[in-house]
Write a protein that holds these residues in place. Structure first.
Motif, PDB file in Angstrom:
ATOM      1  N   TRP A  94       0.837  -1.200   0.000  1.00 35.14           N
ATOM      2  CA  TRP A  94       0.000   0.000   0.000  1.00 35.14           C
ATOM      3  C   TRP A  94       0.870   1.247   0.000  1.00 35.14           C
ATOM      4  O   TRP A  94       1.982   1.231   0.522  1.00 35.14           O
ATOM      5  CB  TRP A  94      -0.919   0.029   1.226  1.00 35.14           C
ATOM      6  N   ILE A  95       0.347   2.307  -0.597  1.00 37.33           N
ATOM      7  CA  ILE A  95       1.012   3.608  -0.606  1.00 37.33           C
ATOM      8  C   ILE A  95       0.171   4.574   0.216  1.00 37.33           C
ATOM      9  O   ILE A  95      -1.029   4.747  -0.045  1.00 37.33           O
ATOM     10  CB  ILE A  95       1.154   4.150  -2.040  1.00 37.33           C
ATOM     11  N   LEU A  96       0.781   5.178   1.206  1.00 35.98           N
ATOM     12  CA  LEU A  96       0.143   6.238   1.976  1.00 35.98           C
ATOM     13  C   LEU A  96       0.489   7.569   1.308  1.00 35.98           C
ATOM     14  O   LEU A  96       1.647   7.969   1.295  1.00 35.98           O
ATOM     15  CB  LEU A  96       0.646   6.225   3.425  1.00 35.98           C
ATOM     16  N   LEU A  97      -0.509   8.222   0.718  1.00 32.77           N
ATOM     17  CA  LEU A  97      -0.271   9.482   0.017  1.00 32.77           C
ATOM     18  C   LEU A  97      -0.738  10.640   0.888  1.00 32.77           C
ATOM     19  O   LEU A  97      -1.884  10.665   1.354  1.00 32.77           O
ATOM     20  CB  LEU A  97      -1.025   9.506  -1.317  1.00 32.77           C
ATOM     21  N   LEU A  98       0.163  11.618   1.091  1.00 35.46           N
ATOM     22  CA  LEU A  98      -0.141  12.757   1.943  1.00 35.46           C
ATOM     23  C   LEU A  98       0.277  14.059   1.279  1.00 35.46           C
ATOM     24  O   LEU A  98       1.344  14.143   0.670  1.00 35.46           O
ATOM     25  CB  LEU A  98       0.601  12.641   3.283  1.00 35.46           C
ATOM     26  N   ALA A  99      -0.577  15.079   1.405  1.00 33.70           N
ATOM     27  CA  ALA A  99      -0.165  16.429   1.054  1.00 33.70           C
ATOM     28  C   ALA A  99       0.752  16.942   2.160  1.00 33.70           C
ATOM     29  O   ALA A  99       0.699  16.465   3.301  1.00 33.70           O
ATOM     30  CB  ALA A  99      -1.390  17.330   0.913  1.00 33.70           C
ATOM     31  N   CYS A 100       1.584  17.912   1.840  1.00 34.18           N
ATOM     32  CA  CYS A 100       2.537  18.426   2.831  1.00 34.18           C
ATOM     33  C   CYS A 100       1.923  19.507   3.716  1.00 34.18           C
ATOM     34  O   CYS A 100       2.594  20.007   4.626  1.00 34.18           O
ATOM     35  CB  CYS A 100       3.775  18.970   2.138  1.00 34.18           C
ATOM     36  N   LYS A 122     -10.382  -7.103  -2.319  1.00 30.09           N
ATOM     37  CA  LYS A 122      -9.154  -7.149  -3.112  1.00 30.09           C
ATOM     38  C   LYS A 122      -9.249  -6.270  -4.351  1.00 30.09           C
ATOM     39  O   LYS A 122      -8.231  -5.861  -4.909  1.00 30.09           O
ATOM     40  CB  LYS A 122      -8.865  -8.594  -3.538  1.00 30.09           C
ATOM     41  N   THR A 123     -10.473  -5.987  -4.786  1.00 35.31           N
ATOM     42  CA  THR A 123     -10.656  -5.185  -5.998  1.00 35.31           C
ATOM     43  C   THR A 123     -10.574  -3.684  -5.737  1.00 35.31           C
ATOM     44  O   THR A 123     -10.501  -2.893  -6.680  1.00 35.31           O
ATOM     45  CB  THR A 123     -12.024  -5.504  -6.621  1.00 35.31           C
ATOM     46  N   ALA A 124     -10.594  -3.282  -4.484  1.00 34.87           N
ATOM     47  CA  ALA A 124     -10.529  -1.857  -4.156  1.00 34.87           C
ATOM     48  C   ALA A 124      -9.105  -1.346  -4.302  1.00 34.87           C
ATOM     49  O   ALA A 124      -8.176  -1.940  -3.758  1.00 34.87           O
ATOM     50  CB  ALA A 124     -11.031  -1.613  -2.740  1.00 34.87           C
ATOM     51  N   ILE A 125      -8.931  -0.258  -5.032  1.00 41.99           N
ATOM     52  CA  ILE A 125      -7.569   0.259  -5.266  1.00 41.99           C
ATOM     53  C   ILE A 125      -7.196   1.387  -4.321  1.00 41.99           C
ATOM     54  O   ILE A 125      -6.050   1.825  -4.313  1.00 41.99           O
ATOM     55  CB  ILE A 125      -7.376   0.706  -6.734  1.00 41.99           C
ATOM     56  N   ALA A 126      -8.176   1.868  -3.521  1.00 41.15           N
ATOM     57  CA  ALA A 126      -7.858   2.977  -2.619  1.00 41.15           C
ATOM     58  C   ALA A 126      -8.801   2.978  -1.422  1.00 41.15           C
ATOM     59  O   ALA A 126      -9.921   2.455  -1.484  1.00 41.15           O
ATOM     60  CB  ALA A 126      -7.933   4.311  -3.354  1.00 41.15           C
ATOM     61  N   TYR A 127      -8.324   3.571  -0.342  1.00 40.87           N
ATOM     62  CA  TYR A 127      -9.083   3.724   0.906  1.00 40.87           C
ATOM     63  C   TYR A 127      -8.929   5.178   1.315  1.00 40.87           C
ATOM     64  O   TYR A 127      -7.868   5.598   1.802  1.00 40.87           O
ATOM     65  CB  TYR A 127      -8.512   2.795   1.963  1.00 40.87           C
ATOM     66  N   LEU A 128      -9.997   5.981   1.102  1.00 41.02           N
ATOM     67  CA  LEU A 128      -9.883   7.426   1.208  1.00 41.02           C
ATOM     68  C   LEU A 128     -11.029   8.046   1.990  1.00 41.02           C
ATOM     69  O   LEU A 128     -12.142   7.531   1.989  1.00 41.02           O
ATOM     70  CB  LEU A 128      -9.879   8.058  -0.200  1.00 41.02           C
ATOM     71  N   PRO A 129     -10.773   9.194   2.621  1.00 41.50           N
ATOM     72  CA  PRO A 129     -11.869   9.960   3.225  1.00 41.50           C
ATOM     73  C   PRO A 129     -12.687  10.643   2.132  1.00 41.50           C
ATOM     74  O   PRO A 129     -12.219  10.834   1.006  1.00 41.50           O
ATOM     75  CB  PRO A 129     -11.151  11.004   4.085  1.00 41.50           C
ATOM     76  N   THR A 130     -13.904  11.024   2.476  1.00 39.18           N
ATOM     77  CA  THR A 130     -14.727  11.816   1.571  1.00 39.18           C
ATOM     78  C   THR A 130     -15.091  13.129   2.254  1.00 39.18           C
ATOM     79  O   THR A 130     -15.066  13.231   3.474  1.00 39.18           O
ATOM     80  CB  THR A 130     -16.029  11.093   1.188  1.00 39.18           C
ATOM     81  N   TRP A 142     -13.891  12.677  -3.228  1.00 40.65           N
ATOM     82  CA  TRP A 142     -12.827  12.081  -2.429  1.00 40.65           C
ATOM     83  C   TRP A 142     -11.832  13.124  -1.955  1.00 40.65           C
ATOM     84  O   TRP A 142     -11.637  14.154  -2.590  1.00 40.65           O
ATOM     85  CB  TRP A 142     -12.097  11.015  -3.243  1.00 40.65           C
ATOM     86  N   GLU A 143     -11.167  12.822  -0.838  1.00 43.68           N
ATOM     87  CA  GLU A 143     -10.001  13.577  -0.382  1.00 43.68           C
ATOM     88  C   GLU A 143      -8.787  12.722  -0.743  1.00 43.68           C
ATOM     89  O   GLU A 143      -8.387  11.842   0.030  1.00 43.68           O
ATOM     90  CB  GLU A 143     -10.077  13.826   1.118  1.00 43.68           C
ATOM     91  N   PRO A 144      -8.189  12.942  -1.916  1.00 42.71           N
ATOM     92  CA  PRO A 144      -7.184  12.005  -2.437  1.00 42.71           C
ATOM     93  C   PRO A 144      -5.806  12.123  -1.804  1.00 42.71           C
ATOM     94  O   PRO A 144      -4.988  11.212  -1.961  1.00 42.71           O
ATOM     95  CB  PRO A 144      -7.122  12.348  -3.926  1.00 42.71           C
ATOM     96  N   LEU A 145      -5.532  13.226  -1.093  1.00 48.45           N
ATOM     97  CA  LEU A 145      -4.176  13.468  -0.600  1.00 48.45           C
ATOM     98  C   LEU A 145      -4.026  13.207   0.890  1.00 48.45           C
ATOM     99  O   LEU A 145      -3.182  13.787   1.567  1.00 48.45           O
ATOM    100  CB  LEU A 145      -3.749  14.907  -0.921  1.00 48.45           C
ATOM    101  N   CYS A 146      -4.854  12.288   1.391  1.00 48.21           N
ATOM    102  CA  CYS A 146      -4.703  11.837   2.781  1.00 48.21           C
ATOM    103  C   CYS A 146      -5.345  10.460   2.891  1.00 48.21           C
ATOM    104  O   CYS A 146      -6.404  10.290   3.496  1.00 48.21           O
ATOM    105  CB  CYS A 146      -5.356  12.820   3.753  1.00 48.21           C
ATOM    106  N   GLY A 147      -4.694   9.471   2.280  1.00 47.84           N
ATOM    107  CA  GLY A 147      -5.261   8.131   2.290  1.00 47.84           C
ATOM    108  C   GLY A 147      -4.328   7.117   1.668  1.00 47.84           C
ATOM    109  O   GLY A 147      -3.153   7.410   1.386  1.00 47.84           O
ATOM    110  N   PHE A 148      -4.867   5.934   1.444  1.00 41.86           N
ATOM    111  CA  PHE A 148      -4.055   4.786   1.023  1.00 41.86           C
ATOM    112  C   PHE A 148      -4.449   4.306  -0.374  1.00 41.86           C
ATOM    113  O   PHE A 148      -5.635   4.267  -0.714  1.00 41.86           O
ATOM    114  CB  PHE A 148      -4.236   3.640   2.015  1.00 41.86           C
ATOM    115  N   TYR A 149      -3.434   3.903  -1.137  1.00 42.82           N
ATOM    116  CA  TYR A 149      -3.632   3.374  -2.479  1.00 42.82           C
ATOM    117  C   TYR A 149      -2.944   2.015  -2.588  1.00 42.82           C
ATOM    118  O   TYR A 149      -1.781   1.884  -2.194  1.00 42.82           O
ATOM    119  CB  TYR A 149      -3.044   4.320  -3.529  1.00 42.82           C
ATOM    120  N   ARG A 150      -3.649   1.054  -3.126  1.00 44.94           N
ATOM    121  CA  ARG A 150      -3.043  -0.260  -3.354  1.00 44.94           C
ATOM    122  C   ARG A 150      -2.033  -0.153  -4.499  1.00 44.94           C
ATOM    123  O   ARG A 150      -2.257   0.593  -5.468  1.00 44.94           O
ATOM    124  CB  ARG A 150      -4.134  -1.279  -3.697  1.00 44.94           C
TER     125      ARG A 150
END
Length: 204
Positions: A94-100, A122-130, A142-150
């Protein structure tokens, strides 16, 4: 489960008027705080930045677990994310993507979210806040810059970018994404303008 973090700090900070990543809170820059907190969940952090000179004072290269990635294309957050992925030495789970520019980032919350990753389809590519205020529930914001990407998101991401796509929201609309329940909205507050930063300092 292996988690690698990417911190995006290559933006122009045009609305702030100065580099957001180098704003200081209690003697620590936002970029340094983001990296420190990310390392409490991830094995390493890849910082996507505009130039090496921009962050020399942070002594990033002296830490083996923090890597500097130069944003050569400077073409938005989505491309910056892809540049960070390309720099990762070995595939990760998993990749944890964060804004600075997230001054309220909380390690405990990120670790809780990380523990939930094993339960996702297993089919989900991301886990993100909304975003909370969304009148159209059929199309999540979505809030794409504070969450996880497979890691497996890479194929669809590069295909989207090669077709000229630059919008995180439009890319995510084509993917299976799981919403993080009850994400604290205060943690998603970001500093885009001097007023935002002033508001944060008054409330902290």
């Amino acid at each position: 489960m292996k988690i690698t973090a990417i911190a995006l700090s290559g933006g122009k900070s045009s609305r702030m008027g100065r580099d957001k990543a180098l704003l200081e809170i209690n003697g620590e820059t936002l970029l340094s705080q983001t990296s420190r907190i990310a390392l409490q969940t991830a094995d390493s952090v890849y910082i996507v930045a505009r130039s090496q000179e921009q962050y020399q004072s942070l002594k990033i290269d002296s830490q083996a677990s923090i890597h500097l990635v130069l944003d050569q294309k400077f073409d938005g957050a989505l491309v910056g994310f892809w540049q960070g992925i390309q720099a990762i030495a070995k595939p990760t789970d998993w990749i944890l993507l964060l804004a600075c520019d997230l001054p309220n980032l909380q390690s405990e919350v990120l670790q809780t979210w990380a523990r939930q990753l094993a339960d996702l389809p297993k089919t989900a590519i991301a886990y993100l806040p909304t975003h909370a205020a969304n009148p159209d529930e059929s199309r999540k914001q979505w809030e794409p810059l504070c969450g996880f990407y497979r890691w497996q998101c890479c194929d669809s991401l590069v295909e989207f970018i090669e077709k000229g796509g630059r919008s995180f929201q439009k890319w995510l609309d084509t993917q299976e994404v799981m919403a993080i329940p009850n994400a604290p909205l205060s943690m998603l507050f970001n500093c885009n303008t001097p007023d935002d930063f002033h508001q944060y300092r008054l409330s902290s």
